[in-house]
Write an enzyme that holds these catalytic residues in place. Sequence first.
Site, PDB file in Angstrom:
ATOM      1  N   ASP A   9      25.932  12.299  -0.791  1.00  0.00           N
ATOM      2  CA  ASP A   9      26.309  11.713  -2.311  1.00  0.00           C
ATOM      3  C   ASP A   9      25.088  10.409  -2.892  1.00  0.00           C
ATOM      4  O   ASP A   9      24.829   9.735  -2.562  1.00  0.00           O
ATOM      5  CB  ASP A   9      27.639  11.138  -2.135  1.00  0.00           C
ATOM      6  CG  ASP A   9      28.427  11.752  -3.504  1.00  0.00           C
ATOM      7  OD1 ASP A   9      27.717  11.704  -5.130  1.00  0.00           O
ATOM      8  OD2 ASP A   9      28.988  11.247  -3.620  1.00  0.00           O
ATOM      9  N   GLU A  50      21.474   9.905  -6.235  1.00  0.00           N
ATOM     10  CA  GLU A  50      21.386  11.115  -5.224  1.00  0.00           C
ATOM     11  C   GLU A  50      20.442  11.751  -4.467  1.00  0.00           C
ATOM     12  O   GLU A  50      20.127  11.948  -3.819  1.00  0.00           O
ATOM     13  CB  GLU A  50      22.433  12.177  -6.542  1.00  0.00           C
ATOM     14  CG  GLU A  50      23.851  12.256  -7.251  1.00  0.00           C
ATOM     15  CD  GLU A  50      23.629  12.536  -8.228  1.00  0.00           C
ATOM     16  OE1 GLU A  50      24.783  12.679  -8.502  1.00  0.00           O
ATOM     17  OE2 GLU A  50      22.717  13.047  -8.817  1.00  0.00           O
ATOM     18  N   ASP A  76      27.912  17.534  -4.020  1.00  0.00           N
ATOM     19  CA  ASP A  76      28.301  17.961  -5.694  1.00  0.00           C
ATOM     20  C   ASP A  76      27.186  18.012  -6.451  1.00  0.00           C
ATOM     21  O   ASP A  76      28.071  17.676  -7.102  1.00  0.00           O
ATOM     22  CB  ASP A  76      29.612  16.707  -5.577  1.00  0.00           C
ATOM     23  CG  ASP A  76      29.640  15.093  -5.584  1.00  0.00           C
ATOM     24  OD1 ASP A  76      28.584  14.787  -6.618  1.00  0.00           O
ATOM     25  OD2 ASP A  76      29.808  14.779  -4.976  1.00  0.00           O
ATOM     26  N   ASP A 126      30.966  10.042  -0.751  1.00  0.00           N
ATOM     27  CA  ASP A 126      31.432   9.333  -1.486  1.00  0.00           C
ATOM     28  C   ASP A 126      31.145   8.002  -1.069  1.00  0.00           C
ATOM     29  O   ASP A 126      31.578   6.657  -2.106  1.00  0.00           O
ATOM     30  CB  ASP A 126      32.519  10.131  -2.482  1.00  0.00           C
ATOM     31  CG  ASP A 126      33.005   9.259  -3.257  1.00  0.00           C
ATOM     32  OD1 ASP A 126      32.074   8.687  -5.060  1.00  0.00           O
ATOM     33  OD2 ASP A 126      33.679   9.159  -3.852  1.00  0.00           O
ATOM     34  N   HIS A 225     -10.809  -5.109  -3.060  1.00  0.00           N
ATOM     35  CA  HIS A 225     -12.324  -5.588  -2.002  1.00  0.00           C
ATOM     36  C   HIS A 225     -13.706  -5.755  -3.024  1.00  0.00           C
ATOM     37  O   HIS A 225     -13.238  -5.539  -4.215  1.00  0.00           O
ATOM     38  CB  HIS A 225     -12.651  -5.260  -1.085  1.00  0.00           C
ATOM     39  CG  HIS A 225     -12.934  -3.837  -0.934  1.00  0.00           C
ATOM     40  ND1 HIS A 225     -14.256  -3.596  -1.661  1.00  0.00           N
ATOM     41  CD2 HIS A 225     -12.379  -2.383  -0.674  1.00  0.00           C
ATOM     42  CE1 HIS A 225     -14.298  -2.248  -1.749  1.00  0.00           C
ATOM     43  NE2 HIS A 225     -12.842  -1.418  -1.242  1.00  0.00           N
ATOM     44  N   GLU A 300      -7.809   2.376   3.441  1.00  0.00           N
ATOM     45  CA  GLU A 300      -8.576   3.056   2.510  1.00  0.00           C
ATOM     46  C   GLU A 300      -8.108   4.684   3.332  1.00  0.00           C
ATOM     47  O   GLU A 300      -7.984   4.737   4.888  1.00  0.00           O
ATOM     48  CB  GLU A 300     -10.029   3.045   1.859  1.00  0.00           C
ATOM     49  CG  GLU A 300     -10.239   3.780   0.646  1.00  0.00           C
ATOM     50  CD  GLU A 300      -9.405   3.986   0.223  1.00  0.00           C
ATOM     51  OE1 GLU A 300      -8.688   4.544  -0.531  1.00  0.00           O
ATOM     52  OE2 GLU A 300     -10.302   3.505  -1.018  1.00  0.00           O
TER      53      GLU A 300
END
Length: 419
Positions: A9, A50, A76, A126, A225, A300
């Site tokens: 949740d 969420e 939910d 929740d 760089h 890189e």
Amino acid sequence: MTHYVIEADGGSRGNPGPAGYGAVVKDAASGQVLAEAAEAIGVTTNNVAEYRGLIAGLQAVLRVGGEGAAVAVRMDSKLVVEQMAGRWKIKNEGLRPLAFEAGALVRRLRVTEWTWIPRERNQHADRLANEAMDAAAQGLRWRAGGTSDSAEPGLPPSPSPSLEQTDLLDVSGISTPARGSAARTSDLSAPTASVAAAQQRTSPGTGTGWRPPTRIATSLLLLRHGETELSLERRFSGLGDPELTPNGLSQAEAAAVRLSREPYRPDVIVSSPLKRARQTAAAIAARTGLDVEVDDELREADFGEWEGHTFTEVQRRWPAELAAWLADPEAAPPGGESFAVAARRVQAAGERLVERYEGKTVLAVSHVTPIKMLLRLALMAPLESLYRMHLDLACLSLIEYYADGPAVVKSFNDTAHLR
């Protein structure tokens, strides 16, 4: 057969507003709680929170059950469930990177169901989300078991407004930046106004009740760089290790002069292990008196068999592979690394630096791909946004990370020091 159940949740108190998520992993057969996760995530929307709850739950299952674990996901949030199940399209571009991150975790598991459940059946997750937000409102950090670590001891508790749970199918805004005190600046083209060192000399703003009354940012200065022979000839330059050209050394020195002055003056210098970045970092270190810390994750991307070739050469020899690479961040050059894989290590490196050097100014000397990755993460942009950015040699960008709000990009591809 399903072995685990995720209940997740998230929500915000304002939408957007102070937000947090909660996730719990249970044994599918016994209902025993195997893992909990919760975190306050600053100011954002319900839907973002969420998705963050889902991601935390998926990560927890991987830790508990390992690769390929069979798991049922129950939330939910109708939006997240339907989008992850592939039944609804993701209309909000700001949610795409979160869905992409969740999808990458899902591919490492075996999800047996995506199920929407009523809120009253998701009370555990929740509660965790609310605990995390309540803790953050008092300057604390949630810990499993209902405990919190204090960021500011002795702060009085704050009242806890209810968690607003609303599925907004077309949310336009993803987050709102925290308001901070602006430092004085005389160079409007530069990323100067709020690097951490300058902020520490200004008065803090008034408190909001969401965090203690401080708005000091962790500032991440990103420096590409200087020039090499490969960049001069516009060749793929990944894990090969060319040195800077004389012009590249001059570019590094110009950046060093700028960064050694106020309001920059980094507290920390971190560099990619590749020689072209370390030479650039060494120029700044010589002027600031700082040591250079090497972080391998800032290297890189690995371009594999394309290393040292021009774009035209690659197009002629690997046309199908190049087309796939340009179209899909999951596609890798032959023998190389995809942008999606690079994104995971760069994100981990960025989070590690921000956590380790909270409130300081960190100069990271790196390359095109890692710098673009950090910028797009700050902007909550999808991986495809990499193809829409351009970074010049020895350019400077700035991201600021606030403890009580989102990351904010303050400057991009700034080359004022080279003029």
